[in-house]
Design an enzyme around this catalytic site. Structure first.
Site, mmCIF file in Angstrom:
data_model
loop_
_atom_site.group_PDB
_atom_site.id
_atom_site.type_symbol
_atom_site.label_atom_id
_atom_site.label_comp_id
_atom_site.label_asym_id
_atom_site.label_seq_id
_atom_site.Cartn_x
_atom_site.Cartn_y
_atom_site.Cartn_z
ATOM 1 N N LYS A 38 0.808 -1.312 -0.090
ATOM 2 C CA LYS A 38 -0.342 -0.097 0.026
ATOM 3 C C LYS A 38 1.023 1.254 0.014
ATOM 4 O O LYS A 38 1.536 1.391 -0.115
ATOM 5 C CB LYS A 38 -0.868 -0.025 1.229
ATOM 6 C CG LYS A 38 -0.198 0.205 2.987
ATOM 7 C CD LYS A 38 -1.276 0.512 3.376
ATOM 8 C CE LYS A 38 -0.257 0.727 5.251
ATOM 9 N NZ LYS A 38 -1.473 1.023 5.802
ATOM 10 N N THR A 55 -6.865 0.714 5.501
ATOM 11 C CA THR A 55 -6.136 -0.403 4.894
ATOM 12 C C THR A 55 -6.612 -1.635 4.983
ATOM 13 O O THR A 55 -6.499 -2.415 4.533
ATOM 14 C CB THR A 55 -4.672 -0.503 6.121
ATOM 15 O OG1 THR A 55 -4.344 0.630 6.165
ATOM 16 C CG2 THR A 55 -3.533 -1.125 5.456
#
Ligand code: R5P
Length: 295
Positions: A191, A226
């Site tokens: 990410k 997330t």
């Protein structure tokens, strides 16, 4: 050793006391009408080895001043040694100057805890080892991944699979620890976070999760974005159920809404953050570490 439970972690302190057979110290706390904190020991601690237990989950600043006052008093009253157990070590995420002129809050925490007389500190799944390298006193991080994994082992998972929601070294280690305990394979996603907007982009990746129960292992759920990004991808690729095992379930703002919408089936946190998701205790983790260091 005598154990001092701070207001944020009274139950946890009591569990550690039972596991280590070290007594809890009697204290008196209250708030003055203007909101200021009052702290008093109701027994002598001079010459004692002490362990202060106080997690710094929100409201962090309130928890911090409580910890500082306890630590200051323990040092002032001349305890022999002071170990501080802070399961959630607030202000750790600002461990470098990402933008020019920022405050290095993780380093400030180290300076303050040392200055107030801590001999050593223990925390759970610190955000980054760099944070602990800022301490001149021994500073240890312990992981809750094994205890979280034990919870999932008892949940009768189907063909389990473990996932780290980012590719940081510590995230991979946590996933590996959990996977070993569960007896599963693990993989990770990558990410990127925009430092100005906080927006998180998770890169898509093919993982072998069709028909399987997947456990996402993370250190913190803050906004939930997330884990939600990863949960969505896992469900899209046919995961049967998606669980999250998280050391510090802060679950701020709309985090729960975001996670529910992403298809997460259950969130399992620890008593590092006291809320209804704290289904696993970090007490045995600290108790074992203390025993290993010989109480
Ligand atoms: C990131 O580096 C951490 O390991 C967590 O994944 C992150 O702090 C979670 O934050 P949020 O819930 O806001 O996405």
């Amino acid at each position: 050793m005598k154990i001092i439970g701070g207001p944020s972690s009274l139950e946890l302190a009591s569990k550690i006391s039972k596991l280590t057979a070290c007594p809890l110290v009697a204290v008196n706390t209250k708030r003055f009408p203007d909101g200021e904190f009052y702290f008093r020991f109701e027994e002598k601690i001079s010459g004692e080895d002490t362990l202060i237990v106080q997690s710094l989950y929100p409201p962090q600043d309130t928890r911090l001043i409580e910890l500082f006052m306890i630590l200051h008093t323990v040092r002032d009253l001349k305890a022999k040694t002071i170990i501080v157990f802070i399961p959630y070590l607030a202000y750790s995420r600002q461990d470098e100057r990402y933008l020019e002129g920022e405050c290095l809050s993780a380093s400030l925490m180290a300076e303050l805890l040392q200055h107030l007389g801590a001999d050593s500190i223990y925390t759970i799944d610190v955000h980054n080892q760099k944070v602990l390298d800022m301490y001149k006193i021994p500073a240890h991080t312990l992981t809750a991944s094994g205890e979280l994994a034990k919870y999932f082992v008892s949940q009768d998972l189907k063909n389990p699979f473990v996932v780290a929601p980012d590719a940081e070294e510590m995230a991979l280690k946590r996933a590996e620890t959990a996977a070993k305990t569960i007896g599963a394979e693990y993989d990770y996603f990558e990410k990127k976070r925009n430092r100005h907007t906080g927006e998180i982009v998770t890169y898509s990746k093919k993982v072998n999760v069709k028909g399987r129960d997947v456990v996402i292992i993370d250190d913190i759920i803050s906004t939930g974005k997330t884990s939600a990004n990863v949960a969505k991808m896992l469900k899209k690729q046919g995961a049967r159920r998606v669980f999250i095992g998280v050391s510090h379930a802060l679950l701020l703002g709309n985090a729960l809404k975001i996670l529910n919408a992403s298809g997460v089936d259950e969130i399992v946190g620890t008593d590092s953050v006291v809320n209804s998701y704290a289904k696993v205790s970090v007490a045995p983790i600290l108790a074992n570490a203390l025993k290993a260091g010989k109480l």
